[in-house]
Design a protein around this motif. Structure first.
Motif, PDB file in Angstrom:
ATOM      1  N   ALA A 248     -22.415   0.187  18.156  1.00 42.27           N
ATOM      2  CA  ALA A 248     -21.602   0.435  19.329  1.00 42.27           C
ATOM      3  C   ALA A 248     -22.459  -1.055  20.182  1.00 42.27           C
ATOM      4  O   ALA A 248     -21.983  -1.478  21.201  1.00 42.27           O
ATOM      5  CB  ALA A 248     -21.178   0.882  20.686  1.00 42.27           C
ATOM      6  N   LEU A 249     -23.526  -0.441  20.695  1.00 41.95           N
ATOM      7  CA  LEU A 249     -24.728  -2.126  21.184  1.00 41.95           C
ATOM      8  C   LEU A 249     -24.329  -2.915  21.199  1.00 41.95           C
ATOM      9  O   LEU A 249     -23.997  -3.623  22.427  1.00 41.95           O
ATOM     10  CB  LEU A 249     -26.364  -0.807  21.273  1.00 41.95           C
ATOM     11  N   GLU A 250     -24.751  -3.179  19.619  1.00 41.87           N
ATOM     12  CA  GLU A 250     -24.212  -4.206  19.034  1.00 41.87           C
ATOM     13  C   GLU A 250     -23.395  -5.299  19.425  1.00 41.87           C
ATOM     14  O   GLU A 250     -23.511  -6.335  19.540  1.00 41.87           O
ATOM     15  CB  GLU A 250     -24.995  -4.328  17.466  1.00 41.87           C
ATOM     16  N   SER A 251     -21.927  -4.125  19.127  1.00 42.03           N
ATOM     17  CA  SER A 251     -21.264  -4.896  19.620  1.00 42.03           C
ATOM     18  C   SER A 251     -20.310  -5.001  21.032  1.00 42.03           C
ATOM     19  O   SER A 251     -19.862  -6.113  21.308  1.00 42.03           O
ATOM     20  CB  SER A 251     -19.347  -3.856  19.316  1.00 42.03           C
ATOM     21  N   ASP A 252     -21.586  -4.486  22.195  1.00 39.30           N
ATOM     22  CA  ASP A 252     -21.107  -4.829  24.126  1.00 39.30           C
ATOM     23  C   ASP A 252     -22.070  -3.580  24.152  1.00 39.30           C
ATOM     24  O   ASP A 252     -21.621  -2.289  24.527  1.00 39.30           O
ATOM     25  CB  ASP A 252     -19.522  -4.732  24.271  1.00 39.30           C
ATOM     26  N   ALA A 253     -22.796  -4.611  24.925  1.00 36.80           N
ATOM     27  CA  ALA A 253     -24.129  -3.609  25.394  1.00 36.80           C
ATOM     28  C   ALA A 253     -23.745  -3.225  27.112  1.00 36.80           C
ATOM     29  O   ALA A 253     -24.640  -2.219  27.740  1.00 36.80           O
ATOM     30  CB  ALA A 253     -25.378  -4.257  25.765  1.00 36.80           C
ATOM     31  N   THR A 254     -22.310  -4.030  27.407  1.00 32.94           N
ATOM     32  CA  THR A 254     -22.622  -3.952  29.098  1.00 32.94           C
ATOM     33  C   THR A 254     -22.367  -2.503  29.481  1.00 32.94           C
ATOM     34  O   THR A 254     -23.329  -2.654  30.969  1.00 32.94           O
ATOM     35  CB  THR A 254     -21.090  -4.950  28.826  1.00 32.94           C
ATOM     36  N   ARG A 255     -21.619  -1.923  29.324  1.00 33.78           N
ATOM     37  CA  ARG A 255     -21.248  -0.718  29.465  1.00 33.78           C
ATOM     38  C   ARG A 255     -22.391   0.937  29.190  1.00 33.78           C
ATOM     39  O   ARG A 255     -22.811   1.964  30.043  1.00 33.78           O
ATOM     40  CB  ARG A 255     -20.537   0.026  30.119  1.00 33.78           C
ATOM     41  N   LEU A 256     -23.086   0.727  28.259  1.00 37.88           N
ATOM     42  CA  LEU A 256     -23.681   1.471  27.839  1.00 37.88           C
ATOM     43  C   LEU A 256     -25.070   1.230  27.929  1.00 37.88           C
ATOM     44  O   LEU A 256     -26.009   1.904  27.862  1.00 37.88           O
ATOM     45  CB  LEU A 256     -23.800   1.306  25.852  1.00 37.88           C
ATOM     46  N   ARG A 257     -25.606  -0.498  27.713  1.00 41.03           N
ATOM     47  CA  ARG A 257     -26.904  -0.107  28.385  1.00 41.03           C
ATOM     48  C   ARG A 257     -27.293   0.960  29.504  1.00 41.03           C
ATOM     49  O   ARG A 257     -28.151   1.184  30.047  1.00 41.03           O
ATOM     50  CB  ARG A 257     -27.412  -1.556  28.608  1.00 41.03           C
ATOM     51  N   PRO A 258     -26.548   0.150  30.959  1.00 43.30           N
ATOM     52  CA  PRO A 258     -26.976   0.658  32.215  1.00 43.30           C
ATOM     53  C   PRO A 258     -27.354   2.582  31.649  1.00 43.30           C
ATOM     54  O   PRO A 258     -27.502   2.836  32.373  1.00 43.30           O
ATOM     55  CB  PRO A 258     -25.982   0.844  33.397  1.00 43.30           C
ATOM     56  N   GLU A 276     -17.494   8.729  24.564  1.00 39.99           N
ATOM     57  CA  GLU A 276     -15.805   7.820  24.217  1.00 39.99           C
ATOM     58  C   GLU A 276     -16.297   6.391  23.967  1.00 39.99           C
ATOM     59  O   GLU A 276     -15.719   5.737  23.168  1.00 39.99           O
ATOM     60  CB  GLU A 276     -15.269   7.496  26.074  1.00 39.99           C
ATOM     61  N   LEU A 277     -17.571   5.829  24.423  1.00 41.43           N
ATOM     62  CA  LEU A 277     -17.914   4.206  24.205  1.00 41.43           C
ATOM     63  C   LEU A 277     -18.632   3.525  23.015  1.00 41.43           C
ATOM     64  O   LEU A 277     -17.868   3.049  22.358  1.00 41.43           O
ATOM     65  CB  LEU A 277     -18.776   3.825  25.518  1.00 41.43           C
ATOM     66  N   VAL A 278     -19.089   5.207  22.514  1.00 43.14           N
ATOM     67  CA  VAL A 278     -19.316   4.688  20.658  1.00 43.14           C
ATOM     68  C   VAL A 278     -18.121   4.450  20.652  1.00 43.14           C
ATOM     69  O   VAL A 278     -17.656   3.853  19.465  1.00 43.14           O
ATOM     70  CB  VAL A 278     -20.047   5.603  20.836  1.00 43.14           C
ATOM     71  N   HIS A 279     -17.352   5.185  20.498  1.00 46.19           N
ATOM     72  CA  HIS A 279     -15.496   5.112  19.327  1.00 46.19           C
ATOM     73  C   HIS A 279     -15.188   4.318  19.955  1.00 46.19           C
ATOM     74  O   HIS A 279     -14.770   2.941  19.179  1.00 46.19           O
ATOM     75  CB  HIS A 279     -14.716   6.453  19.771  1.00 46.19           C
ATOM     76  N   ASP A 280     -15.117   3.959  20.987  1.00 47.16           N
ATOM     77  CA  ASP A 280     -14.139   2.517  21.453  1.00 47.16           C
ATOM     78  C   ASP A 280     -14.775   1.139  20.983  1.00 47.16           C
ATOM     79  O   ASP A 280     -13.878   0.368  20.784  1.00 47.16           O
ATOM     80  CB  ASP A 280     -13.667   2.329  22.928  1.00 47.16           C
ATOM     81  N   LEU A 281     -16.344   0.891  21.377  1.00 44.45           N
ATOM     82  CA  LEU A 281     -16.434   0.116  20.602  1.00 44.45           C
ATOM     83  C   LEU A 281     -16.547   0.329  19.120  1.00 44.45           C
ATOM     84  O   LEU A 281     -17.446  -1.298  18.564  1.00 44.45           O
ATOM     85  CB  LEU A 281     -18.086  -0.285  21.300  1.00 44.45           C
TER      86      LEU A 281
END
Lengths: 326, 326
Positions: A248-258, A276-281
């Motif tokens: 998920a981070l690899e796909s888009d870290a914008t919201r996960l990283r913080p 949720e983010l891990v699923h959505d990404l």
């Protein structure tokens, strides 16, 4: 003493696993009776006994299958696994294990340290008493070394947001897959197969172990706490990032990283958001692709083994455990 | 890398112990470099290397002394000892070990658990790679089992004011003497002596180990903290009662018992009072009699060995370490 019901489908193996449990019981003699009781309880609390099962199935491929020896080595492998679980629970400060209080939460870290050590040693004692060759013991200790090196390496990676898929795969190879590999290889080798055959068995075990651990890590994102007997996403709070999250981070870290930068201070709501983010990404579905790849690899290699009843059981077992939903 | 200066008096042994240290270094390869560094530091921080020394001396009595093998097994034994120290420090919550920060205080319990496990396993790996017989590995794992059973038993006895001298002797036999016994027995056996000779070597090691641990426990009452590198009487506060205290209680418990019933809540002044009482009630001098008895027993048995240079070194070493004042 209750084996997992999944073994009803494999009657011979089921009997051998029951004998394995008895051998484990017989090997555990502690002066400290409450601790002995807790260790026995843990052994009987429904561990799936997958590693001994693979070891036993592979012990049918050599010319010298000796049931007593095979079950003794199976017991050694399961004791080793149990030892690592007891020590893992210290490191993870886990309250629960297999739905019961962990040894450390019942008796404290001190007892858990020595109880794990005791099982490590009992494992070696069984190996030294039953294995036919120094070569097996060498394989055994080399694998264990990799396993522990893997555990120590993993700690180094805690809270590492830049953990790559390759890092993750290397870590689970040491942490989980190595013991599956050893179980298969030693099962074959001690039954008298060639070294080459044993190596092939080890490769099958490695693929199974990789798929198994990935499945396990996926389940953290698809199951609730009650069913798994351990807190969902606890690992994330402790800085252990597994494949769905890494993808998920690899796909888009914008919201996960913080969020991840909050480390141990994540609130319940924030943990839920990560979930949720891990699923959505697409982290979960992409992780499922990885699991499938290792599963297919294992099944392909199993298919190349000599056509015996045990080969078919290996295939069936592998398909079953790697398609589990809980 | 500095060996303890005591070994200057034994030049051949000194060289072999240096080789042993190198083998230990070579065996330790961790991905986690800070932990690797800490383990290496601990190994070099001036442990006396007594167990490998006894192992090496006894390896001269058989017809097949193989220096490479002897030093490898010596390294395995010292690694095992180091593993137990790292785990003991978790259990005792010790800040210091050999005058340095303990692994647990530098890196936390988690790292200490796995670092100890890693050394356990490395020990087995060395044994499996160098020992000639399964019998040695069986001896080895059986001893280790006793050691850990002893550790777990000792925990059971914490804060047991009614601990008898016999309980104490049994506990230190598992905790300390067993590893000295193993070192001597395996040294002899792997050099090709008869099993009977190896058993006799084990008896000598057992007596030495008993005397050694009793001396160690006496030093808690006769040395100050700086010299020993660990807090005096910390054990008492943690509920570990050793021979001088047990003998003092046996002589007159009137004043000691109410103090000990305070368990972990002892003040500095109360700890000091216990210290005084143990001396006044003859606990220290009577414990010295016990140490002397085991020392004499060891020396008497050593005298019966074949008259070689190594026998004389065994006698000299044993007299030296068992008359130490620090």
């Amino acid at each position: 003493m209750e084996l997992h019901p999944m073994w009803h489908a494999y009657p011979t193996l089921e009997t051998e696993l029951e004998e394995t449990l008895v051998l484990m019981e017989d090997a555990i003699h502690l002066k400290n009776k409450p601790v002995e009781q807790a260790v026995l309880q843990m052994i009987h609390a429904g561990g799936k006994m997958l590693r001994p099962a693979y070891q036993l199935l592979f012990s049918s491929f050599g010319p010298e299958k000796d049931r007593k020896k095979a079950t003794a080595i199976a017991a050694a492998i399961e004791m080793l696994h149990t030892a690592t679980l007891i020590h893992d629970d210290i490191v993870d400060e886990a309250e629960l294990r297999r739905g019961l209080s962990s040894i450390r939460s019942q008796f404290g870290n001190s007892v858990a340290v020595y109880a794990g050590d005791y099982l490590f040693v009992s494992c070696f004692k069984l190996m030294a008493n039953y294995a036919s060759s120094m070569k097996s013991l060498q394989m055994h200790s080399k694998s264990m070394e990799s396993i522990l090196n893997g555990e120590l390496g993993q700690m180094d990676n805690r809270f590492n947001i830049d953990l790559s898929v390759a890092d993750y795969l290397e870590a689970i190879s040491g942490k989980t897959a190595e013991l599956f590999a050893l179980s298969c290889a030693i099962g074959a080798y001690e039954s008298g197969t060639s070294r080459k055959f044993a190596e092939q068995a080890g490769k099958i075990g490695l693929a199974i172990g990789m798929a198994f651990q990935i499945m396990d890590d996926i389940l953290d994102y698809t199951q609730d706490q009650q069913k798994l007997g351990k807190p969902v996403l606890e690992d994330v709070k402790q800085g252990v990032y597994s494949l769905p999250l890494i993808l998920a981070l690899e796909s888009d870290a914008t919201r996960l990283r913080p969020l991840l930068e909050k480390r141990g201070n994540l609130s319940q709501a924030e943990q839920h958001l990560i979930f949720e983010l891990v699923h959505d990404l697409g982290g979960v579905t992409r992780a499922q692709d990885f699991a499938k790849e290792y599963t297919d690899q294992a099944l392909k290699l199993i298919k190349k083994l000599p056509a015996t009843a045990e080969r078919d059981q290996l295939a069936q077992l592998t398909e079953t455990i790697l398609s589990r939903q809980s």
